[in-house]
Design a protein around this motif. Sequence first.
Motif, mmCIF file in Angstrom:
data_model
loop_
_atom_site.group_PDB
_atom_site.id
_atom_site.type_symbol
_atom_site.label_atom_id
_atom_site.label_comp_id
_atom_site.label_asym_id
_atom_site.label_seq_id
_atom_site.Cartn_x
_atom_site.Cartn_y
_atom_site.Cartn_z
ATOM 1 N N CYS A 98 2.319 -8.861 2.468
ATOM 2 C CA CYS A 98 3.266 -9.358 3.484
ATOM 3 C C CYS A 98 3.570 -10.840 3.263
ATOM 4 O O CYS A 98 3.668 -11.617 4.221
ATOM 5 C CB CYS A 98 2.743 -9.103 4.889
ATOM 6 N N GLY A 99 3.645 -11.249 1.986
ATOM 7 C CA GLY A 99 4.005 -12.615 1.643
ATOM 8 C C GLY A 99 2.869 -13.616 1.692
ATOM 9 O O GLY A 99 3.035 -14.765 1.287
ATOM 10 N N LEU A 100 1.686 -13.206 2.151
ATOM 11 C CA LEU A 100 0.547 -14.125 2.258
ATOM 12 C C LEU A 100 -0.494 -13.804 1.193
ATOM 13 O O LEU A 100 -0.876 -12.640 1.017
ATOM 14 C CB LEU A 100 -0.092 -14.026 3.649
ATOM 15 N N PRO A 101 -0.992 -14.826 0.485
ATOM 16 C CA PRO A 101 -1.969 -14.571 -0.586
ATOM 17 C C PRO A 101 -3.317 -14.095 -0.038
ATOM 18 O O PRO A 101 -3.775 -14.584 0.990
ATOM 19 C CB PRO A 101 -2.110 -15.931 -1.269
ATOM 20 N N PHE A 102 -3.891 -13.109 -0.733
ATOM 21 C CA PHE A 102 -5.264 -12.693 -0.428
ATOM 22 C C PHE A 102 -6.140 -12.744 -1.677
ATOM 23 O O PHE A 102 -7.339 -12.529 -1.608
ATOM 24 C CB PHE A 102 -5.315 -11.301 0.224
ATOM 25 N N ASN A 103 -5.533 -13.059 -2.822
ATOM 26 C CA ASN A 103 -6.287 -13.203 -4.069
ATOM 27 C C ASN A 103 -5.570 -14.215 -4.956
ATOM 28 O O ASN A 103 -4.441 -13.993 -5.381
ATOM 29 C CB ASN A 103 -6.381 -11.867 -4.796
ATOM 30 N N SER A 104 -6.240 -15.339 -5.199
ATOM 31 C CA SER A 104 -5.711 -16.379 -6.086
ATOM 32 C C SER A 104 -6.871 -17.321 -6.397
ATOM 33 O O SER A 104 -7.944 -17.181 -5.815
ATOM 34 C CB SER A 104 -4.561 -17.140 -5.409
ATOM 35 N N PRO A 105 -6.661 -18.279 -7.300
ATOM 36 C CA PRO A 105 -7.749 -19.236 -7.540
ATOM 37 C C PRO A 105 -8.154 -19.998 -6.262
ATOM 38 O O PRO A 105 -9.304 -20.373 -6.094
ATOM 39 C CB PRO A 105 -7.150 -20.192 -8.574
ATOM 40 N N GLU A 106 -7.208 -20.160 -5.338
ATOM 41 C CA GLU A 106 -7.491 -20.885 -4.099
ATOM 42 C C GLU A 106 -7.989 -19.970 -2.983
ATOM 43 O O GLU A 106 -8.674 -20.414 -2.061
ATOM 44 C CB GLU A 106 -6.232 -21.614 -3.596
ATOM 45 N N VAL A 107 -7.620 -18.706 -3.017
ATOM 46 C CA VAL A 107 -7.987 -17.743 -1.970
ATOM 47 C C VAL A 107 -8.769 -16.613 -2.628
ATOM 48 O O VAL A 107 -8.188 -15.754 -3.293
ATOM 49 C CB VAL A 107 -6.727 -17.171 -1.264
ATOM 50 N N PRO B 237 0.820 -1.215 0.000
ATOM 51 C CA PRO B 237 0.000 0.000 0.000
ATOM 52 C C PRO B 237 0.856 1.268 0.000
ATOM 53 O O PRO B 237 1.898 1.329 0.645
ATOM 54 C CB PRO B 237 -0.793 -0.110 1.314
ATOM 55 N N GLU B 238 0.409 2.241 -0.755
ATOM 56 C CA GLU B 238 1.048 3.540 -0.881
ATOM 57 C C GLU B 238 2.437 3.467 -1.504
ATOM 58 O O GLU B 238 3.192 4.423 -1.480
ATOM 59 C CB GLU B 238 1.145 4.231 0.493
ATOM 60 N N ARG B 239 2.780 2.294 -2.104
ATOM 61 C CA ARG B 239 4.116 2.170 -2.675
ATOM 62 C C ARG B 239 4.173 1.470 -4.018
ATOM 63 O O ARG B 239 4.596 2.046 -4.998
ATOM 64 C CB ARG B 239 5.048 1.449 -1.711
ATOM 65 N N SER B 240 3.740 0.164 -4.100
ATOM 66 C CA SER B 240 4.081 -0.581 -5.315
ATOM 67 C C SER B 240 3.262 -1.847 -5.522
ATOM 68 O O SER B 240 2.529 -2.308 -4.645
ATOM 69 C CB SER B 240 5.559 -0.963 -5.267
ATOM 70 N N LEU B 241 3.489 -2.424 -6.700
ATOM 71 C CA LEU B 241 2.984 -3.734 -7.089
ATOM 72 C C LEU B 241 4.123 -4.399 -7.844
ATOM 73 O O LEU B 241 4.663 -3.826 -8.789
ATOM 74 C CB LEU B 241 1.756 -3.600 -8.001
ATOM 75 N N GLY B 242 4.517 -5.595 -7.429
ATOM 76 C CA GLY B 242 5.624 -6.237 -8.123
ATOM 77 C C GLY B 242 5.961 -7.606 -7.586
ATOM 78 O O GLY B 242 5.201 -8.203 -6.829
ATOM 79 N N CYS B 243 7.120 -8.096 -7.996
ATOM 80 C CA CYS B 243 7.609 -9.405 -7.573
ATOM 81 C C CYS B 243 9.115 -9.282 -7.321
ATOM 82 O O CYS B 243 9.656 -8.177 -7.313
ATOM 83 C CB CYS B 243 7.299 -10.462 -8.627
ATOM 84 N N GLU B 244 9.803 -10.407 -7.142
ATOM 85 C CA GLU B 244 11.237 -10.358 -6.857
ATOM 86 C C GLU B 244 12.049 -9.789 -8.018
ATOM 87 O O GLU B 244 13.073 -9.149 -7.813
ATOM 88 C CB GLU B 244 11.759 -11.753 -6.495
ATOM 89 N N GLN B 245 11.600 -9.999 -9.259
ATOM 90 C CA GLN B 245 12.359 -9.566 -10.431
ATOM 91 C C GLN B 245 12.122 -8.104 -10.807
ATOM 92 O O GLN B 245 12.994 -7.468 -11.390
ATOM 93 C CB GLN B 245 12.031 -10.440 -11.650
ATOM 94 N N SER C 153 -6.664 -10.136 5.980
ATOM 95 C CA SER C 153 -5.338 -9.782 5.476
ATOM 96 C C SER C 153 -4.893 -8.368 5.854
ATOM 97 O O SER C 153 -3.725 -8.140 6.144
ATOM 98 C CB SER C 153 -5.296 -9.913 3.948
ATOM 99 N N PHE C 154 -5.838 -7.414 5.837
ATOM 100 C CA PHE C 154 -5.477 -6.008 6.017
ATOM 101 C C PHE C 154 -6.000 -5.401 7.311
ATOM 102 O O PHE C 154 -5.601 -4.304 7.682
ATOM 103 C CB PHE C 154 -5.982 -5.177 4.825
#
Length: 199
Positions: free
Chosen positions: A92-101, A8-16, A111-112
């Motif tokens: 924070c490393g935990l999924p909150f949106n996926s096919p399973e969640v 929040p208030e910063r970014s969207l991304g992954c390790e790469q 989550s928030f």
Amino acid sequence: MLELEVVPERSLGCEQWEFILGMHFSQSVSIIQSQVGIIRGVQVLYSDSNPLDVDLVINLPHDGVRLIFDPVVQRLKIIEIYNMKLVKLKYCGLPFNSPEVLPSIEQIEHSFGATHPGVYDSDKQVFVLNFRGLSFYFPIDSKFQPGYAHGLGSLQFPNGTSPLVAKTAIYVGNMGAGGGSDEHNLKSTTTTFTTRLLS
């Protein structure tokens, strides 16, 4: 399917790579160029008639992500995830949106945290749950609107089902993001964007 971390208030991304609020349009283009084959079907949306008045947008339709830039300084001001089914999201490393969640009201609160009630927009029939630098948009049928006085979690839905997040916005500040650009005045350059990026 991309798996991305929301900050929040910063970014969207992954390790790469990471799309960071305030980054220049050209930096975002460089990230997209480095991810050819992973990020596909990129669109640049802009106004022919008012290029300095209408937001500049990079749309990633295969991933359900829209990057909205200030038209004058070309800095990233809003990151929208407008199709939650096309991307996996973590906080924070935990999924909150996926096919399973699924991103239900309960999952977002878990989550928030539920710090305050959201806002109902009766014109758009959407309930917006705002956090600092982050908003979640839940579509709500108008017949549920009168009972939401105690927040979204107090609404009763048929068969115990609750609405899922339809859109998420990441931005700087406290107020909810307005939802993007004036798409009626935008021109799409879908087929030529990748070629222009690489040449």
